[in-house]
Design a protein around this motif. Sequence first.
Motif, PDB file in Angstrom:
ATOM      1  N   SER A 194       0.843  -1.189   0.000  1.00  0.00           N
ATOM      2  CA  SER A 194       0.000   0.000   0.000  1.00  0.00           C
ATOM      3  C   SER A 194       0.881   1.241   0.000  1.00  0.00           C
ATOM      4  N   ALA A 195       0.420   2.257  -0.698  1.00  0.00           N
ATOM      5  CA  ALA A 195       1.173   3.508  -0.753  1.00  0.00           C
ATOM      6  C   ALA A 195       1.067   4.212   0.590  1.00  0.00           C
ATOM      7  N   ALA A 196       2.188   4.502   1.166  1.00  0.00           N
ATOM      8  CA  ALA A 196       2.204   5.161   2.466  1.00  0.00           C
ATOM      9  C   ALA A 196       1.983   6.660   2.288  1.00  0.00           C
ATOM     10  N   ARG A 197       1.184   7.220   3.155  1.00  0.00           N
ATOM     11  CA  ARG A 197       0.956   8.657   3.165  1.00  0.00           C
ATOM     12  C   ARG A 197       2.049   9.301   4.006  1.00  0.00           C
ATOM     13  N   ASP A 198       2.452  10.484   3.610  1.00  0.00           N
ATOM     14  CA  ASP A 198       3.474  11.184   4.365  1.00  0.00           C
ATOM     15  C   ASP A 198       2.899  11.872   5.601  1.00  0.00           C
ATOM     16  N   PHE A 199       1.608  12.268   5.548  1.00  0.00           N
ATOM     17  CA  PHE A 199       0.989  12.930   6.684  1.00  0.00           C
ATOM     18  C   PHE A 199      -0.523  12.706   6.639  1.00  0.00           C
ATOM     19  N   ASP A 200      -1.115  12.338   7.767  1.00  0.00           N
ATOM     20  CA  ASP A 200      -2.564  12.144   7.887  1.00  0.00           C
ATOM     21  C   ASP A 200      -3.052  12.849   9.140  1.00  0.00           C
ATOM     22  N   ASP A 201      -4.264  13.391   9.086  1.00  0.00           N
ATOM     23  CA  ASP A 201      -4.869  14.005  10.264  1.00  0.00           C
ATOM     24  C   ASP A 201      -6.373  14.123  10.015  1.00  0.00           C
ATOM     25  N   SER A 202      -7.097  14.555  11.033  1.00  0.00           N
ATOM     26  CA  SER A 202      -8.533  14.754  10.909  1.00  0.00           C
ATOM     27  C   SER A 202      -8.941  15.939  11.773  1.00  0.00           C
ATOM     28  N   PHE A 203     -10.153  16.421  11.556  1.00  0.00           N
ATOM     29  CA  PHE A 203     -10.669  17.521  12.363  1.00  0.00           C
ATOM     30  C   PHE A 203     -12.195  17.523  12.324  1.00  0.00           C
ATOM     31  N   ASP A 204     -12.777  18.159  13.328  1.00  0.00           N
ATOM     32  CA  ASP A 204     -14.209  18.449  13.397  1.00  0.00           C
ATOM     33  C   ASP A 204     -14.328  19.957  13.546  1.00  0.00           C
ATOM     34  N   GLN A 205     -15.336  20.540  12.916  1.00  0.00           N
ATOM     35  CA  GLN A 205     -15.533  21.976  13.015  1.00  0.00           C
ATOM     36  C   GLN A 205     -17.018  22.257  12.899  1.00  0.00           C
ATOM     37  N   GLU A 206     -17.483  23.294  13.599  1.00  0.00           N
ATOM     38  CA  GLU A 206     -18.885  23.675  13.475  1.00  0.00           C
ATOM     39  C   GLU A 206     -19.012  25.182  13.369  1.00  0.00           C
ATOM     40  N   SER A 207     -20.149  25.619  12.841  1.00  0.00           N
ATOM     41  CA  SER A 207     -20.429  27.050  12.766  1.00  0.00           C
ATOM     42  C   SER A 207     -20.567  27.597  14.184  1.00  0.00           C
TER      43      SER A 207
END
Length: 157
Positions: A32-45
Amino acid sequence: MKSIIRAAVAVAATTGLMLTVAPAAFAAAPVSAARDFDDSFDQESRNGLATVEAEYSVEGDDEDENTFVLRGGLYDGDRRSLARGGRCAYFEVQAASSDDEDWNAVKRVKQCGYDDTKRFRVRAHDVSEVRVRTCQISYRGWSTYKCSRWYELDLGF
């Protein structure tokens, strides 16, 4: 196959033996191709009626040669009808490159419909900065309301 390898590693670890595995055992496994950077976020109005949950990745560790991918969902939590002042959920992505330091709109997503989520995907190349914000927006226009502050994503470089 994995259970055999795990058992062999466990035996080797407990007995202090060196384990050698033939390269052919790994040749059949998909790479599998490795990602150099991964992250996630949640945001609301600011009023909490529009919400985004997303994850992103960056391939490449250079601001001039990379691929940015963002996937997520925009949720509309406004129960009000249009006649009673209801608004749609809105999400905006902007990016800047090292060549051009101005923010450019990359993606705008609008979701109208209470208790429903719109899936989206964004792909951009050669970005040095990416920022996002979540708002509510009028049904028939592009007048934003109760926007969150711009949130700059950590791209890992």
